[in-house]
Design a protein around this motif. Structure first.
Motif, PDB file in Angstrom:
ATOM      1  N   LYS A 232       0.854  -1.184   0.000  1.00  0.00           N
ATOM      2  CA  LYS A 232       0.000   0.000   0.000  1.00  0.00           C
ATOM      3  C   LYS A 232       0.888   1.231   0.000  1.00  0.00           C
ATOM      4  O   LYS A 232       2.072   1.173   0.347  1.00  0.00           O
TER       5      LYS A 232
ATOM      6  N   GLU B 284      -1.407   5.576   3.189  1.00  0.00           N
ATOM      7  CA  GLU B 284      -2.464   4.662   3.622  1.00  0.00           C
ATOM      8  C   GLU B 284      -2.017   3.833   4.817  1.00  0.00           C
ATOM      9  O   GLU B 284      -2.787   3.613   5.769  1.00  0.00           O
ATOM     10  N   ARG B 285      -0.776   3.371   4.786  1.00  0.00           N
ATOM     11  CA  ARG B 285      -0.272   2.563   5.891  1.00  0.00           C
ATOM     12  C   ARG B 285      -0.190   3.352   7.190  1.00  0.00           C
ATOM     13  O   ARG B 285      -0.580   2.863   8.250  1.00  0.00           O
TER      14      ARG B 285
ATOM     15  N   LYS C 210      -3.175  -2.803  -6.174  1.00  0.00           N
ATOM     16  CA  LYS C 210      -2.742  -1.761  -5.240  1.00  0.00           C
ATOM     17  C   LYS C 210      -1.287  -1.375  -5.452  1.00  0.00           C
ATOM     18  O   LYS C 210      -0.914  -0.207  -5.338  1.00  0.00           O
TER      19      LYS C 210
END
Length: 393
Positions: free
Chosen positions: A79, A83-84, A128
């Motif tokens: 990702k 986002e992480r 992704k």
């Protein structure tokens, strides 16, 4: 990008008694500039699969309250960094910024030499990883699933997955036409961003690329097997370089025993490569670049991030800031976290001290292949031991 904020968490939030004197001691300690810092692995140290581990929040909150710098250094990925860190900030209830976060494929963002070329991205959930590569600035990104969707016969054993792949595959930027190499699909670099999901498909397509002439799909190099050339002619005909982001053979998931990771896929691919080419017994190797812990380029990249992060939170110019004396590498995997911390030689003279926790891959009571500076129960024990070593009050 998330805003860089620090939440001052007072000790009573962890069930400890609190008084005004202790508050003044905390503020006084935080006014000092520590000469040590931390690098934390994530899976098996702060979380196990998607669940926070006990006392992880306590450990990170304490460091933030003391303005002791830390970064998260993980072989995970799949990702985008934003986002992480948003997910981890929510789960751990600690504000984390992308400037404090290095995952396995983060260094790929600096590979500008391939951003205007056609690259193949392998691994991860859906597409992704393609989207991560595009966010890094890569303009033409192909996946093995794109190739399968356009040419189902390329790997007949995944055709039952075509309905799933149709949800995210894209048309190829060029056809596969070996009769016209100049207009056929050419791959200029291969990046394994995350653990592959469809090992058979991915191994087949990567094998095809590695045996091709100049990275042109559907071709076969005439130099393959030429014993007068280095590596018996394999990968000697302008085939694209192959980058693996993560060497981990095993990782700690929800299941009680460690699971195979990206390193398992690489070992499988190398076995296939050896069966085709003769392998080491014939003087042939799979030429590749492996990133992630325990490899030096990842630690160099992480140390630069940590230095920049330390400067930001202390709001001090480099000329007024003494170098870091020590970085504590806290991890659960002796083969990556501990080996990397032990073997890394900092160009700044910083001592990297490894701490092994018992909440992930490492099994308590066994002898780790790479000996850490200290073995502790969990991440809070690691922080407590390290700050005691530094006589930080």
């Amino acid at each position: 990008m998330l805003a860089l904020r620090y939440t001052w968490r007072l000790p009573q939030s962890h069930g400890l008694r609190f008084n005004a004197r202790r508050a003044l001691q905390t503020v006084a300690a935080a006014s000092k500039i520590p000469e040590f810092a931390f690098a934390f692995d994530i899976d098996g140290v702060l979380v196990r699969s998607s669940d926070p581990l006990p006392r992880a929040t306590k450990a990170l909150s304490y460091l933030q309250s003391q303005r002791i710098p830390f970064i998260l250094l993980t072989n995970g990925g799949g990702k985008h960094e934003s986002e992480r860190v948003a997910d981890l900030s929510s789960k751990l209830d600690v504000q984390i910024d992308t400037s404090m976060f290095v995952q396995s494929h983060t260094p790929f963002a600096d590979m500008d030499q391939y951003k205007d070329k056609t690259v193949m991205v392998v691994g991860g959930d859906g597409d992704k990883c393609r989207k991560v590569a595009e966010a890094y600035g890569f303009k033409t990104v192909v996946t093995p699933a794109d190739i399968l969707s356009a040419y189902p016969d390329v790997w007949p054993f995944s055709q039952q997955l075509l309905p799933y792949y149709s949800n995210f595959t894209r048309p190829l930027p060029a056809p596969i036409d070996p009769s016209s190499p100049s207009t056929s699909l050419r791959i200029d670099a291969v990046f394994v961003y995350n653990d592959p999901r469809d090992w058979g498909l991915d191994a087949q397509i990567m094998k095809d690329v590695l045996l091709s002439k100049g990275g042109v799909l559907g071709t076969l190099s005439s130099k393959n097997g030429d014993t007068s050339l280095p590596n018996n002619g394999y990968q000697q005909d302008n085939q694209p370089p192959v980058y693996f982001s993560n060497p981990d053979l095993l990782w700690a998931a929800k299941y009680h025993l460690p699971r195979l990771g990206q390193g398992g896929f690489r070992e499988a691919l190398e076995g296939i490569w050896a069966a085709i080419t003769g392998g080491p017994t014939k003087g042939v190797e799979l030429q590749k670049i492996v990133m992630g812990k325990p490899y030096k380029p990842t630690y160099e990249f992480a140390e630069k991030r940590l230095i920049a992060h330390r400067k930001a939170i202390t709001q001090t110019n480099n000329k007024d800031l003494d170098p870091l004396r020590r970085v504590y590498m806290v991890g659960d995997n002796p083969a990556s976290d501990i080996a990397g911390g032990n073997n890394y030689t900092s160009p700044y003279g910083t001592d990297w001290a490894s701490i092994l926790v018992q909440t992930g891959v490492y099994v308590e009571g066994t002898t780790p292949e790479h000996q850490p500076r200290k073995i502790v129960g969990d991440v809070w024990d690691a922080v407590a031991w390290a700050v005691a070593q530094e006589k930080w009050s």
